[in-house]
Design an enzyme around this catalytic site. Structure first.
Site, mmCIF file in Angstrom:
data_model
loop_
_atom_site.group_PDB
_atom_site.id
_atom_site.type_symbol
_atom_site.label_atom_id
_atom_site.label_comp_id
_atom_site.label_asym_id
_atom_site.label_seq_id
_atom_site.Cartn_x
_atom_site.Cartn_y
_atom_site.Cartn_z
ATOM 1 N N LYS A 80 118.867 -103.333 -69.024
ATOM 2 C CA LYS A 80 117.304 -103.300 -69.903
ATOM 3 C C LYS A 80 118.011 -103.795 -71.252
ATOM 4 C CE LYS A 80 113.239 -101.813 -69.717
ATOM 5 N NZ LYS A 80 112.516 -102.067 -68.342
ATOM 6 N N GLY A 178 93.560 -95.575 -66.513
ATOM 7 C CA GLY A 178 93.944 -96.714 -67.118
ATOM 8 C C GLY A 178 93.496 -97.898 -66.130
ATOM 9 N N GLY A 180 94.030 -101.191 -66.645
ATOM 10 C CA GLY A 180 94.889 -102.646 -67.305
ATOM 11 C C GLY A 180 95.138 -103.586 -66.166
ATOM 12 N N VAL A 182 97.478 -103.315 -63.989
ATOM 13 C CA VAL A 182 97.761 -102.458 -62.629
ATOM 14 C C VAL A 182 96.598 -101.856 -62.208
ATOM 15 C CG1 VAL A 182 99.327 -101.030 -61.500
ATOM 16 C CG2 VAL A 182 100.434 -102.265 -63.169
HETATM 17 P P1 NAD Z 1 98.175 -102.328 -69.440
HETATM 18 O O1 NAD Z 1 98.480 -102.287 -70.683
HETATM 19 O O2 NAD Z 1 97.666 -103.647 -68.872
HETATM 20 O O3 NAD Z 1 96.893 -101.217 -69.018
HETATM 21 C C1 NAD Z 1 97.070 -99.891 -69.817
HETATM 22 C C2 NAD Z 1 95.543 -99.482 -69.592
HETATM 23 O O4 NAD Z 1 95.323 -98.176 -70.072
HETATM 24 C C3 NAD Z 1 94.811 -100.190 -70.701
HETATM 25 O O5 NAD Z 1 93.584 -100.695 -70.209
HETATM 26 C C4 NAD Z 1 94.596 -98.990 -71.826
HETATM 27 O O6 NAD Z 1 93.353 -99.373 -72.410
HETATM 28 C C5 NAD Z 1 94.604 -97.771 -71.070
HETATM 29 N N1 NAD Z 1 94.706 -96.731 -71.912
HETATM 30 C C6 NAD Z 1 95.651 -96.395 -72.628
HETATM 31 N N2 NAD Z 1 95.688 -95.064 -73.093
HETATM 32 C C7 NAD Z 1 94.738 -94.553 -72.255
HETATM 33 C C8 NAD Z 1 94.111 -93.267 -72.050
HETATM 34 N N3 NAD Z 1 94.439 -92.292 -72.903
HETATM 35 N N4 NAD Z 1 93.363 -92.949 -71.123
HETATM 36 C C9 NAD Z 1 92.826 -93.863 -70.369
HETATM 37 N N5 NAD Z 1 93.178 -95.431 -70.425
HETATM 38 C C10 NAD Z 1 94.128 -95.556 -71.482
HETATM 39 O O7 NAD Z 1 99.383 -101.717 -68.577
HETATM 40 P P2 NAD Z 1 99.854 -102.000 -67.126
HETATM 41 O O8 NAD Z 1 100.482 -103.431 -66.899
HETATM 42 O O9 NAD Z 1 98.363 -102.088 -66.215
HETATM 43 O O10 NAD Z 1 100.693 -100.802 -66.740
HETATM 44 C C11 NAD Z 1 100.304 -99.593 -66.722
HETATM 45 C C12 NAD Z 1 101.372 -98.566 -66.403
HETATM 46 O O11 NAD Z 1 102.035 -98.866 -65.242
HETATM 47 C C13 NAD Z 1 102.178 -98.581 -67.812
HETATM 48 O O12 NAD Z 1 102.844 -97.158 -68.053
HETATM 49 C C14 NAD Z 1 103.512 -99.414 -67.254
HETATM 50 O O13 NAD Z 1 104.577 -99.033 -67.794
HETATM 51 C C15 NAD Z 1 103.315 -99.092 -65.869
HETATM 52 N N6 NAD Z 1 103.926 -100.237 -64.964
HETATM 53 C C16 NAD Z 1 103.442 -101.451 -64.933
HETATM 54 C C17 NAD Z 1 104.033 -102.437 -64.230
HETATM 55 C C18 NAD Z 1 103.453 -103.681 -64.089
HETATM 56 O O14 NAD Z 1 103.812 -104.591 -63.309
HETATM 57 N N7 NAD Z 1 102.757 -104.134 -64.932
HETATM 58 C C19 NAD Z 1 105.200 -102.179 -63.546
HETATM 59 C C20 NAD Z 1 105.623 -101.013 -63.365
HETATM 60 C C21 NAD Z 1 105.160 -100.078 -64.316
#
Ligand code: NAD
Length: 354
Positions: A80, A178, A180, A182
């Protein structure tokens, strides 16, 4: 600042501190273990309060990547990197080029990918200085989120099979926190499989989109963790499982993409004591990194989406193995996952990883 006596130091093979006065780059790259292959892991750009916090993060996260790659049976070690500072002020071509050179100085022992604060465009700038970049569209597969969501969907299926004895999700209720990158893709997979959705996000436009697309019900963001549902899928924040939330959790399954869902390691045991089946985060959210592994690189076959998806669906089997081990040994699923990963650390990846 100590390194070798740091509480998060776990015999990391290399910790490289790098700086570039002209661009303001201050970065640390940590390689935890490379017995299975080069260390693959994202670069995080974060305004750490102190250098000590940055070191803590990079030591912890690189170790986590060793576990993640081993359990996904990928031919990578754990690595990392972190860039220290305010990304809004510091981002520049010169800085990412300097970071690219720092990555390159390790001669391929570390492969950099996206993480918080780093975009595909930033990676593309690094790639002008080094070949050791994963997850960029040119020759690569780009955004890992749809693949991550696909893996989470198969992980939820595995948890439902183990905990509820069902092979399908039809009519089951999944609470998704959430929406977002994912979360929104996960909702589509779940809806397609006949699951009922309850969703929440801080961004109401995102909520509305999922309501319109899949007829989801909604809850305020502060309530979704405690929804009456068969599965709670945290796809937003880490540290969502703590003493307070455990008192009010209703769902018999916790399975979602968020990283570091357990506030402390002991909460894995607490979930087990409450009869809640937890799909360990670094196992269920490995779809993105598995997909990246399949991207086109010199000397590798061209990207084959079907093959990558098949491999990601294997998260189902890995989780069933972890759930069985936890049951047999009477331990938390989080401990079972760590144990299985540790067995694989030093073993060369098997044929399926190629
Ligand atoms: P993202 O930033 O696109 O989406 C996160 C969403 O969560 C946002 O829409 C935000 O408004 C919402 N959010 C934040 N706080 C909140 C709360 N208290 N209540 C409800 N919603 C809330 O992130 P992502 O890429 O979709 O990733 C989501 C999670 O998965 C993260 O923890 C990330 O580390 C993990 N993750 C993502 C990936 C990937 O491929 N993107 C891979 C492994 C792990």
């Amino acid at each position: 600042m100590t390194v070798f006596s740091h509480p998060e130091f776990d015999n990391h093979e290399k910790v490289l501190f790098g700086s570039d006065a002209e661009s303001g780059l201050k970065a640390i790259i940590a390689i935890h273990l490379s017995a299975r292959g080069p260390a693959l892991g994202g670069c995080r750009f974060w305004n750490y309060g102190t250098d000590e916090e940055a070191l803590r993060d990079v030591l912890r996260l690189s170790r986590g990547m060793t576990y993640k790659s081993a359990l996904a049976n990928l031919p990578y070690g754990g690595g990392k990197s972190v860039i220290i500072g305010d990304a809004r002020k510091l981002k520049s071509e010169a800085l990412f080029r300097a970071m690219g050179r720092l990555v390159d100085s390790l001669g391929g022992a570390y492969i950099v990918a996206e993480d918080v604060g780093i975009s595909v465009e930033d990676l593309e700038v690094m790639a002008r200085e080094t070949d050791h970049v994963a997850g960029i569209p040119e020759g690569g597969v780009g955004d890992p989120s749809p693949a991550t969501a696909y893996g989470v969907y198969h992980g939820i299926r595995a948890a439902v099979k183990h905990r509820l004895g069902r092979d399908d999700l039809n009519g089951l209720t999944v609470a998704v926190q959430g929406l977002g990158q994912v979360g929104q893709h996960l909702c589509a997979y779940l809806a397609e499989a006949g699951a009922r959705l309850i969703v929440a996000d801080l961004d109401q436009e995102r909520v509305q989109r999922i309501v319109d697309a899949h007829g989801a019900k909604t809850l305020p963001a502060g309530e979704i963790t405690f929804a009456q549902a068969d599965v709670f899928a945290p796809c937003a924040l880490g540290a969502i499982i703590d003493d307070a939330s455990l008192e009010r959790l209703q769902a018999p399954i916790v399975a979602g993409s968020a990283n570091n869902q357990l506030s402390e390691a002991r909460h894995g045991e607490a979930l087990r004591n409450q009869g809640i089946l937890y799909a360990p985060d670094y196992v269920i959210n490995a779809g993105g990194i598995i997909n990246i592994h399949h991207e086109t690189k010199p000397g590798r076959p061209p990207y084959d989406k079907a093959k990558a998806l098949e491999r990601i669906a294997g998260i189902h089997e890995t989780l069933l193995e972890i759930f069985s081990l936890a049951e047999r040994e009477g331990i938390a699923t989080s401990h079972a996952a760590d144990r299985l990963a540790e067995q694989r650390f030093r073993a060369p990846p098997n044929q399926a990883a190629a």
